[in-house]
Write a protein that holds these residues in place. Structure first.
Motif, PDB file in Angstrom:
ATOM      1  N   TRP A   1     -47.500  22.341   8.476  1.00 31.44           N
ATOM      2  CA  TRP A   1     -46.796  22.896   9.629  1.00 31.44           C
ATOM      3  C   TRP A   1     -47.620  22.710  10.901  1.00 31.44           C
ATOM      4  O   TRP A   1     -47.082  22.342  11.949  1.00 31.44           O
ATOM      5  N   GLY A   2     -48.920  22.951  10.810  1.00 29.25           N
ATOM      6  CA  GLY A   2     -49.783  22.779  11.969  1.00 29.25           C
ATOM      7  C   GLY A   2     -49.759  21.360  12.506  1.00 29.25           C
ATOM      8  O   GLY A   2     -49.865  21.141  13.706  1.00 29.25           O
ATOM      9  N   ALA A   3     -49.612  20.392  11.627  1.00 28.02           N
ATOM     10  CA  ALA A   3     -49.599  18.987  12.044  1.00 28.02           C
ATOM     11  C   ALA A   3     -48.229  18.524  12.524  1.00 28.02           C
ATOM     12  O   ALA A   3     -48.138  17.591  13.326  1.00 28.02           O
ATOM     13  N   THR A   4     -47.164  19.178  12.025  1.00 32.34           N
ATOM     14  CA  THR A   4     -45.817  18.702  12.341  1.00 32.34           C
ATOM     15  C   THR A   4     -45.012  19.673  13.195  1.00 32.34           C
ATOM     16  O   THR A   4     -44.089  19.248  13.898  1.00 32.34           O
ATOM     17  N   GLY A   5     -45.301  20.974  13.086  1.00 26.27           N
ATOM     18  CA  GLY A   5     -44.471  21.976  13.753  1.00 26.27           C
ATOM     19  C   GLY A   5     -43.082  22.054  13.157  1.00 26.27           C
ATOM     20  O   GLY A   5     -42.170  22.646  13.734  1.00 26.27           O
ATOM     21  N   ASP A   6     -42.908  21.519  11.968  1.00 24.71           N
ATOM     22  CA  ASP A   6     -41.589  21.434  11.331  1.00 24.71           C
ATOM     23  C   ASP A   6     -41.576  22.267  10.050  1.00 24.71           C
ATOM     24  O   ASP A   6     -42.299  21.960   9.096  1.00 24.71           O
ATOM     25  N   ASP A   7     -40.750  23.304  10.027  1.00 31.59           N
ATOM     26  CA  ASP A   7     -40.650  24.179   8.852  1.00 31.59           C
ATOM     27  C   ASP A   7     -40.243  23.413   7.595  1.00 31.59           C
ATOM     28  O   ASP A   7     -40.757  23.671   6.515  1.00 31.59           O
ATOM     29  N   GLN A   8     -39.293  22.510   7.746  1.00 25.38           N
ATOM     30  CA  GLN A   8     -38.813  21.773   6.572  1.00 25.38           C
ATOM     31  C   GLN A   8     -39.881  20.836   6.022  1.00 25.38           C
ATOM     32  O   GLN A   8     -40.048  20.732   4.811  1.00 25.38           O
ATOM     33  N   ALA A   9     -40.600  20.165   6.895  1.00 27.05           N
ATOM     34  CA  ALA A   9     -41.675  19.281   6.434  1.00 27.05           C
ATOM     35  C   ALA A   9     -42.754  20.084   5.728  1.00 27.05           C
ATOM     36  O   ALA A   9     -43.334  19.642   4.736  1.00 27.05           O
TER      37      ALA A   9
ATOM     38  N   ASP B   1     -34.617  29.230   0.744  1.00 25.96           N
ATOM     39  CA  ASP B   1     -33.555  28.217   0.724  1.00 25.96           C
ATOM     40  C   ASP B   1     -34.054  26.821   1.105  1.00 25.96           C
ATOM     41  O   ASP B   1     -33.320  25.849   0.993  1.00 25.96           O
ATOM     42  N   GLN B   2     -35.306  26.721   1.528  1.00 21.29           N
ATOM     43  CA  GLN B   2     -35.873  25.416   1.864  1.00 21.29           C
ATOM     44  C   GLN B   2     -37.025  25.008   0.953  1.00 21.29           C
ATOM     45  O   GLN B   2     -37.507  23.883   1.039  1.00 21.29           O
ATOM     46  N   GLU B   3     -37.464  25.924   0.087  1.00 22.61           N
ATOM     47  CA  GLU B   3     -38.625  25.615  -0.743  1.00 22.61           C
ATOM     48  C   GLU B   3     -38.310  24.510  -1.736  1.00 22.61           C
ATOM     49  O   GLU B   3     -37.166  24.305  -2.125  1.00 22.61           O
TER      50      GLU B   3
END
Length: 192
Positions: free
Chosen positions: A79-87, A126-128
């Motif tokens: 998340w720190g590298a992408t800022g994307d919850d899904q990634a 729901d995204q895990e």
């Protein structure tokens, strides 16, 4: 995971190690660890922890707590590298994911630790992804950060499915349907 541009394995590993060290050095970490492990009275999952061969709450909870921390650190690093919850919802092995649920239940402690650490703890059911596989991105990041993950807990998705089928048959044989999600047991009134 191909829909995301995933950060380099070595960058995630380095960040995850730092995140883990920061969390563990927090003044409330001992309370967080104790609370997460005390959660044992509520650990009634029939398909998460029981896929671990010869599962024993007392023997397995502490090492599995460490694995849960590592999983959360890896997710926070992505998340720190992408800022994307899904990634950041990288594949995690089922028993490890189950432990993260016990940790996330300590929401106030974990939120304070995360805030002081400057870390975003990522988890949304729901995204895990519990379709972890050796040789995949999560495995590569873990190995780069801490070496080979313990196979006892980091079970490949196909093996988890196989073990869940075994458990479902055993549960069914004692009247527990849908792997403990229903049963037909009638409880007689307590004797007076």
């Amino acid at each position: 995971m191909t829909q995301f541009e995933m950060p380099a394995v070595d960058a995630v590993a380095g960040a995850a190690r730092e995140i883990l060290d920061t969390i563990k050095s927090d003044r409330e970490f001992p309370a967080f660890r104790a609370a997460s492990l005390e959660y044992s009275e509520d650990w009634q999952c029939f398909t998460g922890f029981p896929v671990v061969e010869r599962w024993n709450l007392e023997a397995d909870s502490a090492p599995l707590f460490e694995e849960g921390l590592r999983a959360l650190a890896l997710k926070a690093a992505v998340w720190g590298a992408t800022g994307d919850d899904q990634a950041a919802e990288i594949p995690i092995a089922v028993p490890v994911d189950e432990m993260t649920h016990a940790m996330l239940a300590q929401s106030q402690l974990l939120a304070r630790i995360a805030a002081r650490s400057g870390v975003s703890i990522i988890h949304q059911t729901d995204q895990e992804h519990t379709d972890y596989r050796a040789g995949g991105y999560t495995h590569d990041c873990y190995r780069a950060a801490w070496g080979e993950p313990p196979a006892r807990y980091w079970l490949d998705h196909e093996e988890v499915v196989r073990r869940r089928d075994v458990l479902a048959g055993l549960y069914q044989s004692i009247g527990m349907g849908r792997s403990g999600r229903e049963h037909g047991i009638t409880f007689a009134p307590a004797a007076a």
